[in-house]
Design a protein around this motif. Structure first.
Motif, PDB file in Angstrom:
ATOM      1  N   ASP A 233      55.157  58.551  49.846  1.00  0.00           N
ATOM      2  CA  ASP A 233      54.600  59.655  50.297  1.00  0.00           C
ATOM      3  C   ASP A 233      55.467  60.696  49.649  1.00  0.00           C
ATOM      4  O   ASP A 233      56.928  61.386  49.675  1.00  0.00           O
ATOM      5  CB  ASP A 233      54.822  60.262  52.323  1.00  0.00           C
ATOM      6  CG  ASP A 233      54.279  59.260  52.857  1.00  0.00           C
ATOM      7  OD1 ASP A 233      53.204  58.226  52.073  1.00  0.00           O
ATOM      8  OD2 ASP A 233      54.593  58.235  54.039  1.00  0.00           O
ATOM      9  N   GLU A 234      54.965  61.924  48.970  1.00  0.00           N
ATOM     10  CA  GLU A 234      54.886  62.640  48.223  1.00  0.00           C
ATOM     11  C   GLU A 234      54.093  64.108  48.466  1.00  0.00           C
ATOM     12  O   GLU A 234      53.286  63.888  48.421  1.00  0.00           O
ATOM     13  CB  GLU A 234      55.034  62.638  46.914  1.00  0.00           C
ATOM     14  CG  GLU A 234      56.156  62.311  45.686  1.00  0.00           C
ATOM     15  CD  GLU A 234      55.908  61.905  44.665  1.00  0.00           C
ATOM     16  OE1 GLU A 234      57.002  60.818  44.540  1.00  0.00           O
ATOM     17  OE2 GLU A 234      55.114  63.283  43.944  1.00  0.00           O
TER      18      GLU A 234
ATOM     19  N   ASP B  65      44.958  61.574  51.669  1.00  0.00           N
ATOM     20  CA  ASP B  65      45.419  62.805  51.939  1.00  0.00           C
ATOM     21  C   ASP B  65      46.593  62.997  53.410  1.00  0.00           C
ATOM     22  O   ASP B  65      46.045  61.950  54.332  1.00  0.00           O
ATOM     23  CB  ASP B  65      44.520  64.843  52.393  1.00  0.00           C
ATOM     24  CG  ASP B  65      43.780  64.914  50.937  1.00  0.00           C
ATOM     25  OD1 ASP B  65      45.351  64.638  49.638  1.00  0.00           O
ATOM     26  OD2 ASP B  65      42.874  65.185  50.466  1.00  0.00           O
ATOM     27  N   LEU B  66      47.583  63.856  53.764  1.00  0.00           N
ATOM     28  CA  LEU B  66      48.106  63.643  55.146  1.00  0.00           C
ATOM     29  C   LEU B  66      48.582  64.844  55.408  1.00  0.00           C
ATOM     30  O   LEU B  66      47.501  66.152  54.767  1.00  0.00           O
ATOM     31  CB  LEU B  66      49.370  63.121  54.091  1.00  0.00           C
ATOM     32  CG  LEU B  66      50.510  61.703  53.560  1.00  0.00           C
ATOM     33  CD1 LEU B  66      51.606  61.556  53.628  1.00  0.00           C
ATOM     34  CD2 LEU B  66      49.917  61.053  55.277  1.00  0.00           C
TER      35      LEU B  66
ATOM     36  N   VAL C 222      49.983  57.763  48.299  1.00  0.00           N
ATOM     37  CA  VAL C 222      49.721  56.244  47.218  1.00  0.00           C
ATOM     38  C   VAL C 222      49.973  55.611  47.723  1.00  0.00           C
ATOM     39  O   VAL C 222      51.429  55.456  48.106  1.00  0.00           O
ATOM     40  CB  VAL C 222      50.330  57.064  45.806  1.00  0.00           C
ATOM     41  CG1 VAL C 222      50.044  56.454  44.812  1.00  0.00           C
ATOM     42  CG2 VAL C 222      50.247  58.430  45.473  1.00  0.00           C
ATOM     43  N   ILE C 223      49.412  54.395  48.643  1.00  0.00           N
ATOM     44  CA  ILE C 223      49.472  53.015  48.300  1.00  0.00           C
ATOM     45  C   ILE C 223      48.933  52.468  46.994  1.00  0.00           C
ATOM     46  O   ILE C 223      47.732  52.218  46.418  1.00  0.00           O
ATOM     47  CB  ILE C 223      48.014  53.010  49.811  1.00  0.00           C
ATOM     48  CG1 ILE C 223      48.540  53.602  50.472  1.00  0.00           C
ATOM     49  CG2 ILE C 223      48.556  51.051  49.619  1.00  0.00           C
ATOM     50  CD1 ILE C 223      47.812  53.130  51.709  1.00  0.00           C
ATOM     51  N   ASP C 224      49.946  51.413  46.329  1.00  0.00           N
ATOM     52  CA  ASP C 224      49.711  50.960  45.251  1.00  0.00           C
ATOM     53  C   ASP C 224      49.691  49.677  45.388  1.00  0.00           C
ATOM     54  O   ASP C 224      51.366  49.360  45.385  1.00  0.00           O
ATOM     55  CB  ASP C 224      50.583  52.098  44.484  1.00  0.00           C
ATOM     56  CG  ASP C 224      50.595  50.841  43.371  1.00  0.00           C
ATOM     57  OD1 ASP C 224      49.927  51.538  42.413  1.00  0.00           O
ATOM     58  OD2 ASP C 224      51.994  50.434  42.275  1.00  0.00           O
ATOM     59  N   ILE C 225      49.082  48.544  44.682  1.00  0.00           N
ATOM     60  CA  ILE C 225      49.800  47.324  44.557  1.00  0.00           C
ATOM     61  C   ILE C 225      49.777  47.278  43.033  1.00  0.00           C
ATOM     62  O   ILE C 225      48.954  47.591  42.005  1.00  0.00           O
ATOM     63  CB  ILE C 225      48.511  46.576  44.841  1.00  0.00           C
ATOM     64  CG1 ILE C 225      47.946  46.918  46.394  1.00  0.00           C
ATOM     65  CG2 ILE C 225      48.656  45.134  44.682  1.00  0.00           C
ATOM     66  CD1 ILE C 225      46.524  45.340  46.605  1.00  0.00           C
ATOM     67  N   PHE C 226      51.031  46.282  42.604  1.00  0.00           N
ATOM     68  CA  PHE C 226      51.620  46.046  41.304  1.00  0.00           C
ATOM     69  C   PHE C 226      51.148  44.800  40.659  1.00  0.00           C
ATOM     70  O   PHE C 226      51.797  44.572  41.427  1.00  0.00           O
ATOM     71  CB  PHE C 226      53.453  46.661  41.318  1.00  0.00           C
ATOM     72  CG  PHE C 226      54.057  46.410  39.926  1.00  0.00           C
ATOM     73  CD1 PHE C 226      53.096  46.725  39.155  1.00  0.00           C
ATOM     74  CD2 PHE C 226      55.227  46.755  39.811  1.00  0.00           C
ATOM     75  CE1 PHE C 226      53.666  46.627  37.662  1.00  0.00           C
ATOM     76  CE2 PHE C 226      55.995  46.276  38.457  1.00  0.00           C
ATOM     77  CZ  PHE C 226      54.704  46.568  37.455  1.00  0.00           C
ATOM     78  N   LEU C 227      50.568  45.002  39.993  1.00  0.00           N
ATOM     79  CA  LEU C 227      49.921  43.416  40.049  1.00  0.00           C
ATOM     80  C   LEU C 227      51.068  42.769  39.210  1.00  0.00           C
ATOM     81  O   LEU C 227      50.391  41.593  39.143  1.00  0.00           O
ATOM     82  CB  LEU C 227      48.353  43.817  38.841  1.00  0.00           C
ATOM     83  CG  LEU C 227      47.064  44.109  39.659  1.00  0.00           C
ATOM     84  CD1 LEU C 227      46.488  44.074  38.313  1.00  0.00           C
ATOM     85  CD2 LEU C 227      47.083  43.500  40.715  1.00  0.00           C
TER      86      LEU C 227
END
Lengths: 194, 146
Positions: A70-71, A123-124, A76-81
């Motif tokens: 949260d910035e 968006d938040l 941002v929801i992120d999957i690091f492969l």
């Protein structure tokens, strides 16, 4: 008999193809890949229009590959492969069926590049009282819809009114101002007697 | 392309370094070397010593006890060398990824110990994905000058 059989076998072997697959160069999929069973768990894909940013995938992730950052007003929801084990726990946990594991498995990355991340930006909403970002708008809308589907008709109107009052505030402000907003849960005690 | 570069690209020998994993990725690497895929048609061969190898294929999360051995094997590979991390454990730590608190026994991904050039994620990756990664590693090897 056995000689004839051997001869037949030898004749037939002229027309058979070798066992070895012509992997990187072949154009025909049947001769390129060994076996791709249906439902093979490959690289996950997130539908941006369906995702509500509820973080269910983040809590279900077995390898801690999913991160929520949260910035400012963005989530941002992120999957690091590199860390993802393709276990499909996120697919199971997702209430909106936004995450789906594709059958794409041919992945190799030279370094930590954008292709190695499956990220969605949402968006938040900011709290009307304290100005702190707390939840996505779509998540609150979906929570309201799901709540109204299965709620007891006796309290439906009260909950609906309370929800509309509360929707603009962060969890801390809701608790602090519950009496001023007339949303305190104590009023349900009186409703039980009805 | 000179004769040495040409020979290097047409016979990239690999050394398989197993640094503490579940053996899933190792079985997939063996499947990639077996006749079904037969990578020896590209000259890719598994060698028993890192001193003969061009490409180091590392699998598994690195336990802290194993760190000196990984460094030693890496230093034994002659230049130019390329490291391929196969599997989610070797790429990013996977289930063993811990920052706070740090794991008492396991360090995590391979790139915390030695520089990695190509990452092949998957748990475990299919043999095709491993071959794809090694092809990329050969392309990198071509650019490196020893």
């Amino acid at each position: 008999m056995s000689t004839e059989f051997k001869l037949l076998k030898r004749v037939l072997s002229r027309y058979s193809t070798p066992m070895t697959l012509n992997y990187p160069s072949s154009v025909v999929p049947e001769r390129k890949y060994s076996q791709i069973p249906s439902g093979l768990r490959g690289v996950p894909e997130r539908d941006r229009d369906k995702c509500i940013g509820c973080r269910a995938c983040y809590f279900a992730c077995s390898g801690r590959a999913t991160e929520v950052i949260d910035e400012g007003n963005k989530r941002v929801i992120d999957i690091f492969l590199f860390r993802c084990t393709f276990c499909a726990h996120c697919q199971e946990a997702c209430p909106e069926e936004a995450i789906k594991l594709t059958e794409r498995f041919e992945v190799a990355f030279p370094r930590d590049e954008p292709g190695a991340h499956v990220s969605t930006e949402l968006d938040l909403l900011t709290c009307e009282r304290c100005g702190r970002p707390y939840a996505t708008k779509r998540m609150l809308e979906r929570t309201y819809e799901r709540l109204m589907e299965k709620i007891d008709p006796l309290v439906k109107e009260t909950v609906s009114n309370d929800y509309r009052k509360l929707i603009g505030y962060c969890p801390d402000c809701r608790r602090a101002n519950s009496v001023a907003l007339d949303t305190h849960t104590k009023k349900y005690v009186w409703l039980e007697g009805v | 392309m000179g004769i040495i570069e040409r020979a290097r690209v047409y016979s990239p020998w690999i050394y398989h370094l197993h640094c503490g994993g579940c053996n899933g990725c190792d079985i997939e690497i063996l499947a990639a070397l077996a006749p079904r895929f037969d990578v020896e048609r590209f000259g890719i061969q598994l060698v028993p010593s890192p001193r003969h190898a061009d490409i180091l294929v590392a699998t598994g999360c690195v336990p802290k006890q194993f760190v000196p051995m990984v460094k030693r094997v890496y230093s034994q590979v002659p230049e130019p060398k390329v490291v391929v991390a196969v599997g989610s454990c070797a790429c990013g730590g996977s289930l063993f990824y811990d920052d706070s608190p740090e794991n008492y026994a396991i360090l995590g991904s391979v790139d915390r110990v030695i520089p990695v050039d190509v990452y092949v994620p998957g748990c475990a990756p299919k043999p095709e994905a491993i071959i794809n990664g090694i092809v990329q590693a050969v392309m990198k090897l071509n650019h490196k000058k020893g």
